[in-house]
Design a protein around this motif. Structure first.
Motif, PDB file in Angstrom:
ATOM      1  N   ASN A   2     -45.640   8.917  78.864  1.00  0.00           N
ATOM      2  CA  ASN A   2     -46.855   9.717  78.782  1.00  0.00           C
ATOM      3  C   ASN A   2     -46.526  11.169  79.131  1.00  0.00           C
ATOM      4  O   ASN A   2     -46.274  11.491  80.289  1.00  0.00           O
ATOM      5  CB  ASN A   2     -47.906   9.142  79.737  1.00  0.00           C
ATOM      6  CG  ASN A   2     -49.252   9.759  79.530  1.00  0.00           C
ATOM      7  OD1 ASN A   2     -49.515  10.365  78.506  1.00  0.00           O
ATOM      8  ND2 ASN A   2     -50.117   9.606  80.504  1.00  0.00           N
ATOM      9  N   GLN A   9     -51.531  24.558  77.364  1.00  0.00           N
ATOM     10  CA  GLN A   9     -52.739  23.785  77.063  1.00  0.00           C
ATOM     11  C   GLN A   9     -53.765  23.943  78.178  1.00  0.00           C
ATOM     12  O   GLN A   9     -54.953  24.130  77.910  1.00  0.00           O
ATOM     13  CB  GLN A   9     -52.412  22.302  76.890  1.00  0.00           C
ATOM     14  CG  GLN A   9     -51.721  21.957  75.594  1.00  0.00           C
ATOM     15  CD  GLN A   9     -51.383  20.490  75.531  1.00  0.00           C
ATOM     16  OE1 GLN A   9     -50.772  19.940  76.437  1.00  0.00           O
ATOM     17  NE2 GLN A   9     -51.793  19.852  74.445  1.00  0.00           N
ATOM     18  N   TYR A  34     -62.318  11.615  79.214  1.00  0.00           N
ATOM     19  CA  TYR A  34     -60.928  11.352  78.856  1.00  0.00           C
ATOM     20  C   TYR A  34     -60.283  10.525  79.963  1.00  0.00           C
ATOM     21  O   TYR A  34     -59.563  11.046  80.808  1.00  0.00           O
ATOM     22  CB  TYR A  34     -60.162  12.661  78.645  1.00  0.00           C
ATOM     23  CG  TYR A  34     -60.629  13.399  77.426  1.00  0.00           C
ATOM     24  CD1 TYR A  34     -59.992  13.216  76.211  1.00  0.00           C
ATOM     25  CD2 TYR A  34     -61.718  14.253  77.481  1.00  0.00           C
ATOM     26  CE1 TYR A  34     -60.429  13.878  75.075  1.00  0.00           C
ATOM     27  CE2 TYR A  34     -62.158  14.913  76.346  1.00  0.00           C
ATOM     28  CZ  TYR A  34     -61.506  14.720  75.155  1.00  0.00           C
ATOM     29  OH  TYR A  34     -61.946  15.365  74.031  1.00  0.00           O
ATOM     30  N   SER A  49     -53.023  13.959  79.619  1.00  0.00           N
ATOM     31  CA  SER A  49     -51.771  13.846  78.871  1.00  0.00           C
ATOM     32  C   SER A  49     -51.755  14.964  77.819  1.00  0.00           C
ATOM     33  O   SER A  49     -52.780  15.618  77.574  1.00  0.00           O
ATOM     34  CB  SER A  49     -51.671  12.484  78.184  1.00  0.00           C
ATOM     35  OG  SER A  49     -52.606  12.409  77.117  1.00  0.00           O
ATOM     36  N   TYR A  50     -50.628  15.128  77.183  1.00  0.00           N
ATOM     37  CA  TYR A  50     -50.513  16.132  76.129  1.00  0.00           C
ATOM     38  C   TYR A  50     -51.533  15.865  75.017  1.00  0.00           C
ATOM     39  O   TYR A  50     -52.239  16.775  74.571  1.00  0.00           O
ATOM     40  CB  TYR A  50     -49.086  16.130  75.564  1.00  0.00           C
ATOM     41  CG  TYR A  50     -48.879  17.129  74.455  1.00  0.00           C
ATOM     42  CD1 TYR A  50     -48.521  18.438  74.747  1.00  0.00           C
ATOM     43  CD2 TYR A  50     -49.062  16.767  73.122  1.00  0.00           C
ATOM     44  CE1 TYR A  50     -48.345  19.368  73.737  1.00  0.00           C
ATOM     45  CE2 TYR A  50     -48.888  17.688  72.107  1.00  0.00           C
ATOM     46  CZ  TYR A  50     -48.531  18.983  72.415  1.00  0.00           C
ATOM     47  OH  TYR A  50     -48.363  19.904  71.409  1.00  0.00           O
ATOM     48  N   ASP A  51     -51.619  14.598  74.594  1.00  0.00           N
ATOM     49  CA  ASP A  51     -52.555  14.245  73.516  1.00  0.00           C
ATOM     50  C   ASP A  51     -54.008  14.410  73.942  1.00  0.00           C
ATOM     51  O   ASP A  51     -54.843  14.873  73.154  1.00  0.00           O
ATOM     52  CB  ASP A  51     -52.313  12.807  73.050  1.00  0.00           C
ATOM     53  CG  ASP A  51     -51.001  12.652  72.302  1.00  0.00           C
ATOM     54  OD1 ASP A  51     -50.476  13.657  71.787  1.00  0.00           O
ATOM     55  OD2 ASP A  51     -50.498  11.512  72.235  1.00  0.00           O
ATOM     56  N   GLN A  52     -54.324  14.045  75.180  1.00  0.00           N
ATOM     57  CA  GLN A  52     -55.693  14.215  75.675  1.00  0.00           C
ATOM     58  C   GLN A  52     -56.060  15.695  75.734  1.00  0.00           C
ATOM     59  O   GLN A  52     -57.169  16.080  75.375  1.00  0.00           O
ATOM     60  CB  GLN A  52     -55.849  13.577  77.057  1.00  0.00           C
ATOM     61  CG  GLN A  52     -55.826  12.070  77.039  1.00  0.00           C
ATOM     62  CD  GLN A  52     -55.712  11.481  78.430  1.00  0.00           C
ATOM     63  OE1 GLN A  52     -55.024  12.018  79.294  1.00  0.00           O
ATOM     64  NE2 GLN A  52     -56.380  10.361  78.637  1.00  0.00           N
ATOM     65  N   SER A  54     -54.791  18.086  73.913  1.00  0.00           N
ATOM     66  CA  SER A  54     -54.961  18.547  72.524  1.00  0.00           C
ATOM     67  C   SER A  54     -56.335  18.167  71.993  1.00  0.00           C
ATOM     68  O   SER A  54     -57.006  18.976  71.342  1.00  0.00           O
ATOM     69  CB  SER A  54     -53.874  17.942  71.627  1.00  0.00           C
ATOM     70  OG  SER A  54     -52.609  18.412  71.997  1.00  0.00           O
ATOM     71  N   SER A  55     -56.747  16.955  72.280  1.00  0.00           N
ATOM     72  CA  SER A  55     -58.063  16.490  71.836  1.00  0.00           C
ATOM     73  C   SER A  55     -59.183  17.285  72.501  1.00  0.00           C
ATOM     74  O   SER A  55     -60.153  17.677  71.841  1.00  0.00           O
ATOM     75  CB  SER A  55     -58.210  15.004  72.155  1.00  0.00           C
ATOM     76  OG  SER A  55     -59.479  14.544  71.799  1.00  0.00           O
ATOM     77  N   ARG A  58     -59.423  20.696  70.887  1.00  0.00           N
ATOM     78  CA  ARG A  58     -60.106  20.608  69.584  1.00  0.00           C
ATOM     79  C   ARG A  58     -61.611  20.436  69.769  1.00  0.00           C
ATOM     80  O   ARG A  58     -62.407  21.050  69.061  1.00  0.00           O
ATOM     81  CB  ARG A  58     -59.537  19.451  68.759  1.00  0.00           C
ATOM     82  CG  ARG A  58     -58.204  19.747  68.125  1.00  0.00           C
ATOM     83  CD  ARG A  58     -57.824  18.695  67.091  1.00  0.00           C
ATOM     84  NE  ARG A  58     -57.825  17.340  67.610  1.00  0.00           N
ATOM     85  CZ  ARG A  58     -56.781  16.751  68.193  1.00  0.00           C
ATOM     86  NH1 ARG A  58     -55.650  17.422  68.341  1.00  0.00           N
ATOM     87  NH2 ARG A  58     -56.854  15.497  68.607  1.00  0.00           N
ATOM     88  N   LYS A  88     -60.245  11.618  69.270  1.00  0.00           N
ATOM     89  CA  LYS A  88     -59.433  12.738  68.833  1.00  0.00           C
ATOM     90  C   LYS A  88     -59.211  12.748  67.321  1.00  0.00           C
ATOM     91  O   LYS A  88     -58.878  13.768  66.751  1.00  0.00           O
ATOM     92  CB  LYS A  88     -58.099  12.760  69.555  1.00  0.00           C
ATOM     93  CG  LYS A  88     -57.183  11.614  69.202  1.00  0.00           C
ATOM     94  CD  LYS A  88     -55.895  11.695  69.974  1.00  0.00           C
ATOM     95  CE  LYS A  88     -55.006  10.528  69.615  1.00  0.00           C
ATOM     96  NZ  LYS A  88     -53.787  10.543  70.358  1.00  0.00           N
ATOM     97  N   ASN A  89     -59.421  11.618  66.649  1.00  0.00           N
ATOM     98  CA  ASN A  89     -59.231  11.564  65.210  1.00  0.00           C
ATOM     99  C   ASN A  89     -60.438  12.049  64.433  1.00  0.00           C
ATOM    100  O   ASN A  89     -60.364  12.256  63.243  1.00  0.00           O
ATOM    101  CB  ASN A  89     -58.893  10.127  64.794  1.00  0.00           C
ATOM    102  CG  ASN A  89     -57.597   9.672  65.392  1.00  0.00           C
ATOM    103  OD1 ASN A  89     -56.660  10.448  65.513  1.00  0.00           O
ATOM    104  ND2 ASN A  89     -57.546   8.423  65.814  1.00  0.00           N
TER     105      ASN A  89
END
Length: 92
Positions: A2, A9, A34, A49-52, A54-55, A58, A88-89
Motif C-alpha cells: 500500500n 498529493q 475513504y 493511500s496514493y490511490d485514495q 488521487s480519488s 479528483r 474512484k472509477n
C-alpha cells in the motif's frame, strides 16, 4: 504493498480544501468516506493511500469545477459533498 499519499498529493488536497472553503467538520466527513484497507477511518490526509489521495483530489476538483465561477467563493456544503460519487472509477 500500500503506497502512501505523496507530499504533493497532500499539498494539493489542502489547496483544494482551501479553494472549496471546507470547514474542518465537512473536510473530516469527506476524509472518513475513504476507509483504510483495514476498515478503520482516515482522520488525516497523511493516512490516505496514493490511490485514495488521487480519488479524493479528483472528487474535490469535480466539486470545484461544477461550481460556477461566481459561486467559487462559497463553501461546499456537507450535502453537496455527500452527493459526489465516492467510487474512484466514477469521477473522471
Amino acid at each position: 504493498m500500500n503506497v502512501v499519499a505523496t507530499p504533493a498529493q497532500i499539498k494539493k488536497i489542502h489547496t483544494l480544501k482551501s479553494e472549496l472553503r471546507l470547514d474542518d467538520s465537512d473536510y473530516r466527513v469527506l476524509l472518513e468516506s475513504y476507509a483504510s484497507l483495514e476498515g478503520t477511518p482516515i482522520w488525516s490526509s497523511k493516512d490516505l493511500s496514493y490511490d485514495q489521495a488521487s480519488s479524493l483530489i479528483r472528487t474535490m476538483e469535480h466539486i470545484l469545477n461544477r461550481t460556477p465561477s461566481f459561486k467559487k467563493k462559497l463553501n461546499a456544503t456537507l450535502n453537496q459533498i455527500r452527493l459526489v460519487p465516492r467510487n474512484k472509477n466514477i469521477v473522471p
